[in-house]
Design a protein around this motif. Sequence first.
Motif, PDB file in Angstrom:
ATOM      1  N   GLY A 234      56.186  -6.664 -19.987  1.00 63.66           N
ATOM      2  CA  GLY A 234      55.968  -6.400 -21.396  1.00 63.66           C
ATOM      3  C   GLY A 234      55.436  -5.001 -21.659  1.00 63.66           C
ATOM      4  O   GLY A 234      55.311  -4.175 -20.737  1.00 63.66           O
ATOM      5  N   SER A 235      55.120  -4.747 -22.922  1.00 64.79           N
ATOM      6  CA  SER A 235      54.678  -3.424 -23.353  1.00 64.79           C
ATOM      7  C   SER A 235      53.431  -3.525 -24.217  1.00 64.79           C
ATOM      8  O   SER A 235      53.204  -4.536 -24.889  1.00 64.79           O
TER       9      SER A 235
ATOM     10  N   ARG B 110      50.899  -0.523 -26.603  1.00 65.68           N
ATOM     11  CA  ARG B 110      50.615   0.852 -26.966  1.00 65.68           C
ATOM     12  C   ARG B 110      49.140   0.984 -27.276  1.00 65.68           C
ATOM     13  O   ARG B 110      48.633   0.342 -28.208  1.00 65.68           O
TER      14      ARG B 110
ATOM     15  N   ARG C 187      57.161   4.720 -16.640  1.00 66.96           N
ATOM     16  CA  ARG C 187      56.800   3.499 -17.366  1.00 66.96           C
ATOM     17  C   ARG C 187      55.847   3.789 -18.516  1.00 66.96           C
ATOM     18  O   ARG C 187      55.906   3.124 -19.553  1.00 66.96           O
ATOM     19  N   PHE C 188      54.949   4.749 -18.330  1.00 65.94           N
ATOM     20  CA  PHE C 188      53.963   5.087 -19.354  1.00 65.94           C
ATOM     21  C   PHE C 188      54.317   6.439 -19.972  1.00 65.94           C
ATOM     22  O   PHE C 188      54.899   7.311 -19.312  1.00 65.94           O
TER      23      PHE C 188
ATOM     24  N   GLN D  69      51.787   4.789 -24.464  1.00 75.01           N
ATOM     25  CA  GLN D  69      52.810   3.750 -24.511  1.00 75.01           C
ATOM     26  C   GLN D  69      53.022   3.240 -23.093  1.00 75.01           C
ATOM     27  O   GLN D  69      53.352   4.023 -22.203  1.00 75.01           O
TER      28      GLN D  69
ATOM     29  N   ASN E 156      55.079   0.591 -20.803  1.00 77.19           N
ATOM     30  CA  ASN E 156      56.225  -0.302 -20.681  1.00 77.19           C
ATOM     31  C   ASN E 156      56.316  -0.855 -19.268  1.00 77.19           C
ATOM     32  O   ASN E 156      55.701  -0.315 -18.343  1.00 77.19           O
ATOM     33  N   SER E 157      57.103  -1.898 -19.115  1.00 78.16           N
ATOM     34  CA  SER E 157      57.318  -2.516 -17.800  1.00 78.16           C
ATOM     35  C   SER E 157      55.988  -2.758 -17.088  1.00 78.16           C
ATOM     36  O   SER E 157      55.824  -2.414 -15.909  1.00 78.16           O
ATOM     37  N   LEU E 158      55.075  -3.344 -17.785  1.00 83.23           N
ATOM     38  CA  LEU E 158      53.734  -3.540 -17.238  1.00 83.23           C
ATOM     39  C   LEU E 158      53.743  -4.491 -16.048  1.00 83.23           C
ATOM     40  O   LEU E 158      54.543  -5.437 -15.987  1.00 83.23           O
TER      41      LEU E 158
END
Length: 123
Positions: free
Chosen positions: A16-17, A19, A65-66, A80, A82-84
């Motif tokens: 998930g993502s 911010r 990813r960030f 931001q 992403n792809s945590l």
Amino acid sequence: QVQLVESGGGLVQAGGSLRLSCAASGRTFSSYAMGWFRQAPGKEREFVAYIGGSGTLYEESVKGRFAISRDNAKNTVYLQMNSLKPEDTAVYYCAASQSRWTFITTPGDYDYWGQGTQVTVVS
């Protein structure tokens, strides 16, 4: 004097993502280099991302990813994520630096810190 307030943390599933936002007080926000750090339980605070006049820099494990960005009109810096992954779980801190050096990654080179926001990634 700069006061920093982070927000946007929370609980998210792997992949998930989120911010994160960091709102800064003061009229000279644009003159500060900004960084994001994180600290997991039992571990030292580690560098995540940097943004300054010379550009951006990321810790190797978050590259691609960030993304760090800033809006000087809003006195805000963002992260931001992403792809945590579960290993991203930590308290995330934003920090401001008056250092003349660029691409600074050491906590001691930052002058002001926020209170942190918890990010928890579950699998």
